[in-house]
Structures are given as C-alpha cells and as structure tokens.
Design a protein around this motif. Structure first.
Motif, mmCIF file in Angstrom:
data_model
loop_
_atom_site.group_PDB
_atom_site.id
_atom_site.type_symbol
_atom_site.label_atom_id
_atom_site.label_comp_id
_atom_site.label_asym_id
_atom_site.label_seq_id
_atom_site.Cartn_x
_atom_site.Cartn_y
_atom_site.Cartn_z
ATOM 1 N N ALA A 90 14.968 -2.325 10.045
ATOM 2 C CA ALA A 90 15.229 -0.910 9.770
ATOM 3 C C ALA A 90 14.215 -0.354 8.768
ATOM 4 O O ALA A 90 13.716 0.777 8.922
ATOM 5 C CB ALA A 90 16.642 -0.733 9.241
ATOM 6 N N ILE A 91 13.888 -1.120 7.754
ATOM 7 C CA ILE A 91 12.898 -0.691 6.756
ATOM 8 C C ILE A 91 11.525 -0.561 7.399
ATOM 9 O O ILE A 91 10.800 0.422 7.170
ATOM 10 C CB ILE A 91 12.851 -1.692 5.587
ATOM 11 C CG1 ILE A 91 14.160 -1.657 4.799
ATOM 12 C CG2 ILE A 91 11.675 -1.379 4.658
ATOM 13 C CD1 ILE A 91 14.277 -2.732 3.728
ATOM 14 N N ASN A 99 0.785 4.887 7.009
ATOM 15 C CA ASN A 99 -0.183 3.918 6.501
ATOM 16 C C ASN A 99 -0.803 4.300 5.162
ATOM 17 O O ASN A 99 -1.775 3.675 4.731
ATOM 18 C CB ASN A 99 -1.311 3.727 7.532
ATOM 19 C CG ASN A 99 -0.790 3.149 8.838
ATOM 20 O OD1 ASN A 99 0.008 2.221 8.836
ATOM 21 N ND2 ASN A 99 -1.238 3.721 9.954
ATOM 22 N N SER A 100 -0.255 5.311 4.524
ATOM 23 C CA SER A 100 -0.803 5.698 3.221
ATOM 24 C C SER A 100 -0.455 4.628 2.190
ATOM 25 O O SER A 100 0.548 3.924 2.324
ATOM 26 C CB SER A 100 -0.236 7.041 2.780
ATOM 27 O OG SER A 100 1.145 6.926 2.483
ATOM 28 N N PRO A 101 -1.262 4.473 1.145
ATOM 29 C CA PRO A 101 -0.973 3.475 0.108
ATOM 30 C C PRO A 101 0.406 3.650 -0.501
ATOM 31 O O PRO A 101 1.086 2.664 -0.804
ATOM 32 C CB PRO A 101 -2.081 3.718 -0.927
ATOM 33 C CG PRO A 101 -3.205 4.319 -0.150
ATOM 34 C CD PRO A 101 -2.546 5.154 0.907
ATOM 35 N N GLU A 102 0.827 4.907 -0.662
ATOM 36 C CA GLU A 102 2.143 5.169 -1.251
ATOM 37 C C GLU A 102 3.268 4.663 -0.350
ATOM 38 O O GLU A 102 4.242 4.066 -0.821
ATOM 39 C CB GLU A 102 2.324 6.669 -1.520
ATOM 40 C CG GLU A 102 1.407 7.254 -2.587
ATOM 41 C CD GLU A 102 -0.005 7.516 -2.067
ATOM 42 O OE1 GLU A 102 -0.213 7.404 -0.814
ATOM 43 O OE2 GLU A 102 -0.894 7.796 -2.887
ATOM 44 N N ASP A 103 3.126 4.936 0.955
ATOM 45 C CA ASP A 103 4.155 4.495 1.897
ATOM 46 C C ASP A 103 4.205 2.967 1.997
ATOM 47 O O ASP A 103 5.285 2.379 2.046
ATOM 48 C CB ASP A 103 3.896 5.090 3.286
ATOM 49 C CG ASP A 103 4.189 6.579 3.340
ATOM 50 O OD1 ASP A 103 5.099 7.019 2.615
ATOM 51 O OD2 ASP A 103 3.502 7.293 4.084
ATOM 52 N N ARG A 104 3.037 2.348 2.015
ATOM 53 C CA ARG A 104 2.990 0.891 2.106
ATOM 54 C C ARG A 104 3.598 0.242 0.860
ATOM 55 O O ARG A 104 4.305 -0.767 0.950
ATOM 56 C CB ARG A 104 1.543 0.415 2.301
ATOM 57 C CG ARG A 104 0.954 0.861 3.638
ATOM 58 C CD ARG A 104 -0.542 0.585 3.693
ATOM 59 N NE ARG A 104 -0.822 -0.831 3.723
ATOM 60 C CZ ARG A 104 -0.856 -1.577 4.825
ATOM 61 N NH1 ARG A 104 -0.597 -1.015 6.009
ATOM 62 N NH2 ARG A 104 -1.135 -2.861 4.787
ATOM 63 N N LEU A 105 3.338 0.857 -0.298
ATOM 64 C CA LEU A 105 3.900 0.352 -1.548
ATOM 65 C C LEU A 105 5.416 0.524 -1.560
ATOM 66 O O LEU A 105 6.152 -0.382 -1.983
ATOM 67 C CB LEU A 105 3.270 1.079 -2.740
ATOM 68 C CG LEU A 105 3.762 0.644 -4.130
ATOM 69 C CD1 LEU A 105 3.455 -0.832 -4.356
ATOM 70 C CD2 LEU A 105 3.107 1.495 -5.214
ATOM 71 N N MET A 162 7.364 0.632 1.069
ATOM 72 C CA MET A 162 7.939 -0.324 2.002
ATOM 73 C C MET A 162 8.030 -1.712 1.368
ATOM 74 O O MET A 162 9.054 -2.403 1.502
ATOM 75 C CB MET A 162 7.106 -0.393 3.282
ATOM 76 C CG MET A 162 7.708 -1.322 4.340
ATOM 77 S SD MET A 162 6.704 -1.479 5.843
ATOM 78 C CE MET A 162 5.353 -2.496 5.208
ATOM 79 N N GLN A 163 6.972 -2.130 0.676
ATOM 80 C CA GLN A 163 6.982 -3.438 0.017
ATOM 81 C C GLN A 163 8.061 -3.515 -1.059
ATOM 82 O O GLN A 163 8.707 -4.557 -1.233
ATOM 83 C CB GLN A 163 5.602 -3.734 -0.591
ATOM 84 C CG GLN A 163 4.518 -4.041 0.435
ATOM 85 C CD GLN A 163 4.856 -5.253 1.293
ATOM 86 O OE1 GLN A 163 5.468 -6.211 0.836
ATOM 87 N NE2 GLN A 163 4.462 -5.203 2.561
ATOM 88 N N LYS A 164 8.274 -2.401 -1.774
ATOM 89 C CA LYS A 164 9.309 -2.372 -2.803
ATOM 90 C C LYS A 164 10.693 -2.520 -2.175
ATOM 91 O O LYS A 164 11.549 -3.247 -2.702
ATOM 92 C CB LYS A 164 9.226 -1.077 -3.608
ATOM 93 C CG LYS A 164 8.067 -1.032 -4.597
ATOM 94 C CD LYS A 164 8.087 0.254 -5.404
ATOM 95 C CE LYS A 164 6.968 0.276 -6.436
ATOM 96 N NZ LYS A 164 6.968 1.533 -7.237
ATOM 97 N N GLU A 165 10.921 -1.837 -1.050
ATOM 98 C CA GLU A 165 12.215 -1.924 -0.385
ATOM 99 C C GLU A 165 12.446 -3.322 0.193
ATOM 100 O O GLU A 165 13.555 -3.864 0.136
ATOM 101 C CB GLU A 165 12.312 -0.875 0.720
ATOM 102 C CG GLU A 165 12.422 0.555 0.190
ATOM 103 C CD GLU A 165 12.797 1.542 1.270
ATOM 104 O OE1 GLU A 165 13.596 1.169 2.157
ATOM 105 O OE2 GLU A 165 12.301 2.695 1.233
#
Length: 262
Positions: A109-110, A118-124, A126-129
């Motif tokens: 789901a995440i 694919n922006s750095p903010e979105d990728r970060l 996602m990794q945090k979640e």
C-alpha cells in the motif's frame, strides 16, 4: 523500493556472487604452489595456508598417513563448526518470512501510494513510512541477507584449504578409491557436480512456486561452476566439495524438517 530489490537480488544470487568472488580471488592470487612451511612468507600463506596444511598433516598422521581420510575428517569438522550459523540463519529466515508476509499488504500500500512519484522528497517520505512500518513490526530487512554469513565464513577456509592442498606435496603422492589426490579426475569431477546438483535441488524443497522458479537457476549454474573449477584443480579439492555437499544435503533435510516443517 530499490533497497528491497537489492536485498532480494543479494539473497537470490548470494551463492553465485560468493562463488564468482572465489574465482576472482584465486585468479588474482599468486600461482605459488611451492611447498608451504613455517618459514613461508606472506600474510595469507603464514596465517591461513600453513596452519591448514599443518592441520592436514597432523590429522593424516593420526590416521596412519591417510591424507584422503584426513581431508574428509577435516571437511566434516568444518561443516559441524559452521552448523550453528546455518541453524541460526534458518531460524532468522523463517522469522523474517513470517513477518514479511504479515507486513506485505501495508508495504504494498505504501509503495502504491508513491508509485510514479520520483522526487527526492517523495522517495524520502516513502522510506520513512517503510522504516516506521518495519519498526512497528520489529522487522529488520538486513536479516534477509544474513544467509550469506555462513558462506562468507567459508571463504578464507576454502581458499586456505585450496592452497594447502596444492602446497602440501604429501597429498599428491596418495590415491583414494580409483583416483590420485594430486591429479584431476574427470569421473570424480562428475561425482562432485552431481552432488552439488542434488544439494541445490534439496534446497528447493518446501519453497513456494515463485521462489522455486527464482532459485531453479542456481540448481543449474552452481554445479556447472563447481565442475569448471574442479577440472582445473587436483582431485583432493573436489573431494572436499563432495563430502561437504553430502553433509549439506543431510543438514538441509534435517533443518527443513525440524525448523520449517517441510
């Protein structure tokens, strides 16, 4: 997502990666096959090859000079020494698989939530979640590649054993069954290849169909690579591999029965 893909790749091809590393190390090492003794120079020769050669000689002396049986005894000893690591790895693997099955719906789901972002903010984010999800379920993705540890531990032993066999002239002077320990024997190479093929097939038992398809490649490539190496070394080394392979087959069957219930 990339980290998970990398971990999956490492787990899937761990044996192949380590076998290739072994070949690269051997090809990069000096072709120094002069008899090894306490005066031999070089860190690896002095601290790995010589002790292994000495162990082979002492064991053979105890066994009335039979170097083939000495190699078999040492091989079994090495496998028993590594057995606790394989048992621990198997338990960790079962635990990790259970937790992965539990968190997979939330993880999917995440990943779907950030699909195409694919922006750095979105990728970060996602990794945090994902990290929060792992922490919530006390799941460590790195445990999924911990299965490499026993094979990594074998590397210096295997390489030291390889050069000890090549640099202990007494071994080459003896025969075992139908072959000379100091020469390449094609028939025994085939025996080692068959044993490694059976070992790979046994490792597939109890796996789900998708996993079996992924790992089936290793059931073919690992025996081939063992055969290629064995064709270029004295038969004493394939003897080590054959005995080790037989031990691993029994070990795998017992672990799968007692830990995984398959």
């Amino acid at each position: 997502m990339e980290q998970n893909s990398l971990l999956t790749f490492i787990r899937k091809y761990s044996f192949l990666i380590l076998l290739l590393a072994f070949l690269l190390i051997l090809s990069g090492c000096s072709n120094n096959f002069t008899p090894v003794d306490s005066s031999s120079t070089g860190f690896f020769s002095h601290y790995f090859v010589y002790p292994m050669s000495l162990l082979i000689k002492k064991t053979a002396l105890f066994l009335q000079g039979n170097y083939a049986v000495a190699i078999i005894v040492i091989t079994i000893g090495i496998r028993f020494a590594l057995l606790p690591f394989f048992i621990k790895q198997s338990k960790n693997s079962k635990e990790s698989q259970g937790k992965m099955a539990l968190i997979k719906p939330e993880m999917t789901a995440i990943q779907e939530k950030y699909k195409g972002k694919n922006s750095p903010e979105d990728r970060l984010s996602m990794q945090k979640e994902l990290s929060a999800l792992y922490q919530k379920h006390d799941f460590n993705p790195m445990k999924m590649v911990a299965g490499c540890l026993p094979m990594i531990l074998q590397m210096p032993i295997l390489i030291g054993f390889y050069y000890a066999i090549r640099r202990t002239p007494e071994i080459a002077e003896q025969s075992f069954l139908w072959f000379s320990l100091g020469e390449t024997d094609i028939l025994f190479v085939l025996v080692a290849v068959l044993i490694y093929y059976l070992q790979a097939r046994v490792s597939l038992n109890g796996l789900e169909q998708p996993q079996r398809k992924q790992m089936a490649f290793m059931a073919v490539i690992s025996p081939i690579m063992i055969g290629i190496i064995s064709l270029n070394v004295p038969a004493a080394l394939p003897l080590y591999w054959a005995v080790s392979g037989l031990f691993v087959i029994v070990q795998t069957l017992i672990i799968k029965k007692t830990i995984h219930g398959t």
